[in-house]
Scaffold this active site. Structure first.
Site, PDB file in Angstrom:
ATOM      1  N   TYR A   1       0.828  -1.210   0.000  1.00  0.00           N
ATOM      2  CA  TYR A   1       0.000   0.000   0.000  1.00  0.00           C
ATOM      3  C   TYR A   1       0.865   1.264   0.000  1.00  0.00           C
ATOM      4  O   TYR A   1       0.361   2.344  -0.284  1.00  0.00           O
ATOM      5  CB  TYR A   1      -0.928   0.037   1.216  1.00  0.00           C
ATOM      6  CG  TYR A   1      -1.925  -1.086   1.320  1.00  0.00           C
ATOM      7  CD1 TYR A   1      -2.133  -1.998   0.282  1.00  0.00           C
ATOM      8  CD2 TYR A   1      -2.690  -1.240   2.482  1.00  0.00           C
ATOM      9  CE1 TYR A   1      -3.048  -3.035   0.412  1.00  0.00           C
ATOM     10  CE2 TYR A   1      -3.610  -2.260   2.607  1.00  0.00           C
ATOM     11  CZ  TYR A   1      -3.783  -3.166   1.575  1.00  0.00           C
ATOM     12  OH  TYR A   1      -4.699  -4.178   1.729  1.00  0.00           O
TER      13      TYR A   1
ATOM     14  N   HIS B   1       0.551 -11.630   2.205  1.00  0.00           N
ATOM     15  CA  HIS B   1      -0.496 -10.909   1.473  1.00  0.00           C
ATOM     16  C   HIS B   1      -1.143 -11.762   0.377  1.00  0.00           C
ATOM     17  O   HIS B   1      -2.366 -11.739   0.201  1.00  0.00           O
ATOM     18  CB  HIS B   1       0.098  -9.637   0.876  1.00  0.00           C
ATOM     19  CG  HIS B   1      -0.914  -8.576   0.632  1.00  0.00           C
ATOM     20  ND1 HIS B   1      -0.598  -7.243   0.613  1.00  0.00           N
ATOM     21  CD2 HIS B   1      -2.244  -8.631   0.379  1.00  0.00           C
ATOM     22  CE1 HIS B   1      -1.686  -6.527   0.389  1.00  0.00           C
ATOM     23  NE2 HIS B   1      -2.692  -7.356   0.227  1.00  0.00           N
TER      24      HIS B   1
END
Length: 267
Positions: A39, A97
């Site tokens: 991110y 992730h």
């Protein structure tokens, strides 16, 4: 602390926008913040946490290890870098992730490093995200089901992921649903709007309550204070069996997160 069932997500939020959104969430009472290396906003999240003045023990912070940090010797340094950006000595949850694209890095390589990160005190708990049943089985074979605290996966009324959820439930792995509002699709849904009118709520609150009542934690994101405040009200909204059954019928395979490196999803 245990993971709060409703948290603030930060996907696609950057720089001042990310910092402001997290600051607002913390002011409103959120105590679960979700970020990730990819991110590129861990430092922004960290500033908001530091400026909040909240005791560390009152916060539950999650980050996620990106796929380019899976090789032997890379995961732990990358997590230390994430901690530096966040301004924390330890995160509460660290997730893988995505499984390694095309399984290029063996599961044992990155899951064993994740366990070591926990042993070193860099993270209190560990888990996975976007894993198929096959990948979950492989991870369990490496570290055991008891070591995997959480599986974070896409869940909303249009993609309910029932098979993967059932697999996790059977093995005691808690669930976190991301994109719970399906990027705003739920807001325009006539079924959810009808249920919302019945309860004096909003369609978004109904969608969140639907997951919460199935013991799935949710991490919606917003940059608007009103939306962040409204989402919190889902914690006290109780849907009846008829409501839950109507929402269950909305499944249409509407997957949103499906990058080119995604695994072969369970049908």
């Amino acid at each position: 602390m245990q993971m709060p069932k409703l948290g603030a997500g930060t996907f696609r939020l950057k720089e001042q926008q990310a910092e402001d959104a997290v600051a607002m969430a913390l002011e409103l009472g959120y105590r679960h913040i979700d970020t990730a290396q990819i991110y590129r906003n861990e430092a922004d999240v960290g500033r908001a946490i530091a400026n909040s003045g909240l005791p560390r023990g009152e916060l539950y912070v999650t980050t996620k290890i990106w796929t380019d940090q899976f090789a032997q010797g890379k995961l732990i340094p990358s997590l230390r870098a994430s901690l530096d950006k966040l301004g924390l000595e330890q995160v509460d949850m660290t997730l893988i992730h995505w499984p390694s694209p095309k399984d290029e890095v063996p599961m044992a390589v990155y899951m064993e490093q994740l366990v070591e990160a926990k042993q070193l005190g860099l993270t209190r708990e560990i888990g996975v995200s976007n894993f198929t049943i096959k990948h979950l089985e492989q991870a369990i074979a490496v570290v055991g089901a008891d070591a995997i605290a959480t599986h974070q996966l896409e869940v909303h009324p249009y993609l309910q992921n029932l098979k993967v959820r059932a697999f996790c439930r059977e093995r005691g792995i808690a669930l976190i649903g991301y994109m719970p509002l399906a990027y705003g699709r739920v807001i325009q849904d006539p079924v959810l709007q009808d249920i919302a009118r019945k309860h004096g709520a909003t369609a978004a609150q109904v969608a969140l309550a639907w997951q919460l009542q199935q013991d799935i934690a949710v991490i919606p994101s917003s940059t608007k204070r009103a939306n962040l405040a409204a989402n919190l009200k889902a914690l006290t909204l109780r849907l009846d069996d008829a409501d839950m059954a109507r929402i269950a019928k909305l499944e249409d395979g509407g997957r949103i997160a499906d990058p080119d490196f995604a695994p072969a999803w369970d049908a």
